[in-house]
Design a protein around this motif. Structure first.
Motif, PDB file in Angstrom:
ATOM      1  N   PRO A 136       0.689  -1.301  -0.047  1.00 47.07           N
ATOM      2  CA  PRO A 136       0.051  -0.045   0.123  1.00 47.07           C
ATOM      3  C   PRO A 136       0.781   1.237  -0.137  1.00 47.07           C
ATOM      4  O   PRO A 136       2.056   1.184   0.550  1.00 47.07           O
ATOM      5  CB  PRO A 136      -0.833  -0.207   1.167  1.00 47.07           C
ATOM      6  CG  PRO A 136      -0.796  -1.525   1.810  1.00 47.07           C
ATOM      7  CD  PRO A 136       0.546  -1.909   1.438  1.00 47.07           C
ATOM      8  N   ILE A 137       0.433   2.342  -0.625  1.00 44.47           N
ATOM      9  CA  ILE A 137       0.901   3.549  -0.961  1.00 44.47           C
ATOM     10  C   ILE A 137       0.301   4.515   0.179  1.00 44.47           C
ATOM     11  O   ILE A 137      -0.937   4.845  -0.199  1.00 44.47           O
ATOM     12  CB  ILE A 137       1.074   3.997  -2.221  1.00 44.47           C
ATOM     13  CG1 ILE A 137       2.119   3.087  -2.959  1.00 44.47           C
ATOM     14  CG2 ILE A 137       1.735   5.437  -2.497  1.00 44.47           C
ATOM     15  CD1 ILE A 137       2.166   3.165  -4.636  1.00 44.47           C
ATOM     16  N   VAL A 138       1.237   4.949   0.957  1.00 47.20           N
ATOM     17  CA  VAL A 138       0.591   6.119   1.940  1.00 47.20           C
ATOM     18  C   VAL A 138       1.330   7.421   1.671  1.00 47.20           C
ATOM     19  O   VAL A 138       2.430   7.460   1.614  1.00 47.20           O
ATOM     20  CB  VAL A 138       1.081   5.841   3.574  1.00 47.20           C
ATOM     21  CG1 VAL A 138       0.354   6.840   4.456  1.00 47.20           C
ATOM     22  CG2 VAL A 138       0.522   4.402   3.722  1.00 47.20           C
ATOM     23  N   THR A 139       0.473   8.377   1.352  1.00 48.66           N
ATOM     24  CA  THR A 139       1.026   9.588   0.754  1.00 48.66           C
ATOM     25  C   THR A 139       0.757  10.595   1.933  1.00 48.66           C
ATOM     26  O   THR A 139      -0.458  11.033   2.183  1.00 48.66           O
ATOM     27  CB  THR A 139       0.269  10.030  -0.479  1.00 48.66           C
ATOM     28  OG1 THR A 139       0.510   8.651  -1.701  1.00 48.66           O
ATOM     29  CG2 THR A 139       0.836  11.175  -0.967  1.00 48.66           C
ATOM     30  N   TYR A 140       1.683  11.411   2.106  1.00 54.74           N
ATOM     31  CA  TYR A 140       1.611  12.556   3.208  1.00 54.74           C
ATOM     32  C   TYR A 140       0.668  13.776   2.119  1.00 54.74           C
ATOM     33  O   TYR A 140       0.743  13.874   1.023  1.00 54.74           O
ATOM     34  CB  TYR A 140       3.199  13.220   3.013  1.00 54.74           C
ATOM     35  CG  TYR A 140       3.275  14.106   4.406  1.00 54.74           C
ATOM     36  CD1 TYR A 140       2.478  14.029   5.539  1.00 54.74           C
ATOM     37  CD2 TYR A 140       4.139  14.973   4.065  1.00 54.74           C
ATOM     38  CE1 TYR A 140       2.698  14.897   6.713  1.00 54.74           C
ATOM     39  CE2 TYR A 140       4.584  16.031   5.379  1.00 54.74           C
ATOM     40  CZ  TYR A 140       3.776  15.896   6.579  1.00 54.74           C
ATOM     41  OH  TYR A 140       4.101  16.684   7.321  1.00 54.74           O
ATOM     42  N   ILE A 153      -4.027   5.781   0.387  1.00 46.93           N
ATOM     43  CA  ILE A 153      -4.546   6.623   1.502  1.00 46.93           C
ATOM     44  C   ILE A 153      -3.488   7.691   1.735  1.00 46.93           C
ATOM     45  O   ILE A 153      -2.259   7.543   1.731  1.00 46.93           O
ATOM     46  CB  ILE A 153      -4.741   5.539   2.886  1.00 46.93           C
ATOM     47  CG1 ILE A 153      -5.352   6.309   3.591  1.00 46.93           C
ATOM     48  CG2 ILE A 153      -3.389   5.212   3.096  1.00 46.93           C
ATOM     49  CD1 ILE A 153      -6.117   5.144   4.857  1.00 46.93           C
ATOM     50  N   CYS A 154      -3.992   8.745   2.386  1.00 47.92           N
ATOM     51  CA  CYS A 154      -3.204  10.067   2.772  1.00 47.92           C
ATOM     52  C   CYS A 154      -2.930   9.986   4.307  1.00 47.92           C
ATOM     53  O   CYS A 154      -3.596   9.236   5.109  1.00 47.92           O
ATOM     54  CB  CYS A 154      -4.024  11.262   2.440  1.00 47.92           C
ATOM     55  SG  CYS A 154      -3.971  11.677   0.657  1.00 47.92           S
ATOM     56  N   CYS A 155      -1.968  10.839   4.787  1.00 40.32           N
ATOM     57  CA  CYS A 155      -1.845  10.886   5.971  1.00 40.32           C
ATOM     58  C   CYS A 155      -1.114  12.330   6.377  1.00 40.32           C
ATOM     59  O   CYS A 155      -0.872  12.908   5.389  1.00 40.32           O
ATOM     60  CB  CYS A 155      -0.454   9.887   6.703  1.00 40.32           C
ATOM     61  SG  CYS A 155       0.997  10.349   6.130  1.00 40.32           S
ATOM     62  N   THR A 156      -1.231  12.821   7.686  1.00 41.25           N
ATOM     63  CA  THR A 156      -0.501  13.824   7.867  1.00 41.25           C
ATOM     64  C   THR A 156       0.647  13.637   9.077  1.00 41.25           C
ATOM     65  O   THR A 156       0.511  12.435   9.413  1.00 41.25           O
ATOM     66  CB  THR A 156      -1.291  15.150   8.520  1.00 41.25           C
ATOM     67  OG1 THR A 156      -1.779  14.677   9.869  1.00 41.25           O
ATOM     68  CG2 THR A 156      -2.669  15.362   7.689  1.00 41.25           C
ATOM     69  N   SER A 157       1.392  14.642   9.599  1.00 44.67           N
ATOM     70  CA  SER A 157       2.186  14.365  10.547  1.00 44.67           C
ATOM     71  C   SER A 157       1.333  13.986  11.948  1.00 44.67           C
ATOM     72  O   SER A 157       2.166  13.277  12.723  1.00 44.67           O
ATOM     73  CB  SER A 157       3.229  15.603  10.664  1.00 44.67           C
ATOM     74  OG  SER A 157       2.384  16.605  11.057  1.00 44.67           O
TER      75      SER A 157
END
Ligand code: 13P
Ligand code: SF4
Length: 328
Positions: A136-140, A153-157
């Motif tokens: 899976p690719i998690v993108t900031y 899926i996205c993420c933040t800090s």
């Protein structure tokens, strides 16, 4: 503009709040814009979302909603106004647009970019997917909508660890911030494949600088953003998103503190805690600093610059952001 000595303006009531960080001599230059923006927000039925790195005259005097990247994304979902002005950088305005396709989203300066967002293209993400099938690719969130559209899926800090662990897998690809990815990898059993993007503001902090700060300012509590290199976090007392740093200060009330992050953040938090001593190494984000009261006013006067996202990109990019927001 000439005004009678008896006339009391909205901006007059705001100065006491920011007087510790804005010299009196600079205030008249801001006051006119603040009053004009206040009137324009009503006329346009607009709200201003401002990131924690915006300067105090924006953050404390015209913003309706303030916060870290995660809070701004969450709040953007609930905006009732017709127009959103994003006082922050372009990827934040795109995220607000993804979550509010029917609303007009304005960015006061189109050039407000981000070195992380510039470090990776959709093509790079497609190649990574080919190289690591099934991972899976998690993108900031600090990426373009086109890059978000290529990710799962996205993420933040503020939520990166929770997002990675929510996937229930042994290995993820985390893009594009190498240091954030390495810092999160150190806190989880999930294997993290990294990219080589860096934040041009946070990569400038070094471990030696932290040691020097402790020597020069005995007892200082060091808070660091996870976009800083891992050796900086190893020297810090606490690491977290801009919102997590604010909460730490409100809860722990360290008498002497330094925030290893963009410098307006210290001004904004210092206004809320005038009794604490803030040590201020100043690393400016040139992109965040492109947003000014003058261009916010211009944006509302002219309804420029409108953020638009290609329909195909928007559908898949929105999914990646919504998946992130669904993780508690
Ligand atoms: P957060 O506000 O999510 O901590 O992000 C920091 C940042 O660098 C945004 O550009
Ligand atoms: Fe991008 Fe760093 Fe500026 Fe945030 S502080 S907008 S991550 S360059």
């Amino acid at each position: 503009m000439m005004r009678s000595t008896l006339e009391i303006r909205h901006s007059d009531s705001l100065y006491p709040k920011v007087r510790n960080v804005i010299p009196a001599v600079e205030w008249p230059a801001f006051a006119d814009d603040i009053d004009a923006i206040t009137a324009l927000k009503k006329r346009r039925n607009a709200v201003i979302l401002a990131h924690n790195y915006q300067t105090p005259e924006i953050f404390h005097c015209v913003a309706d909603i303030v916060g870290d990247s995660l809070a701004l994304a969450r709040e953007a979902m609930d905006v009732k106004a017709d127009v959103i002005v994003l006082a922050g950088v372009h990827f934040m305005a795109e995220t607000a647009k993804l979550l509010n396709p029917a609303k007009t989203v304005l960015i006061p300066d189109r050039g407000a970019g981000c070195s992380l967002a510039d470090s990776i293209t959709p093509e790079d993400v497609r190649l990574l997917r080919q190289r690591h099938p099934g991972v899976p690719i998690v993108t900031y969130v600090n990426t373009s909508a086109a890059v978000k559209a290529e990710s799962d899926i996205c993420c933040t800090s503020g939520n990166a660890k929770a997002i990675i662990e929510s996937l229930g897998v042994e290995c993820v690809i985390m893009l594009p911030d190498e240091y954030l990815a390495r810092n999160i990898a150190a806190q989880t059993n999930v294997k993290v494949i990294t990219w080589t993007g860096h934040c041009e503001v946070h990569e400038r902090f070094g471990a030696q600088e932290v040691r020097q700060l402790r020597e020069n300012h005995p007892g200082v509590v060091v808070l660091a953003h996870p976009e800083c290199p891992p050796e900086v976090l190893a020297e810090a007392d606490f690491a977290g998103s801009t919102a997590a740093m604010s909460s730490y200060i409100a809860d722990q009330r360290p008498p002497r503190v330094v925030l290893l992050t963009e410098c307006s953040m210290s001004d904004n938090v210092a206004i809320q805690h005038p009794d604490l001593e803030f040590i201020r190494p100043c690393n400016l984000c040139p992109h965040m600093k492109r947003i000014t009261l003058a261009n916010i006013r211009h944006a509302l006067e002219t309804m420029q610059h409108e953020v638009t996202i290609d329909q195909d990109v928007a559908v898949t990019a929105r999914l990646a952001v919504e998946r992130m927001l669904a993780v508690k």
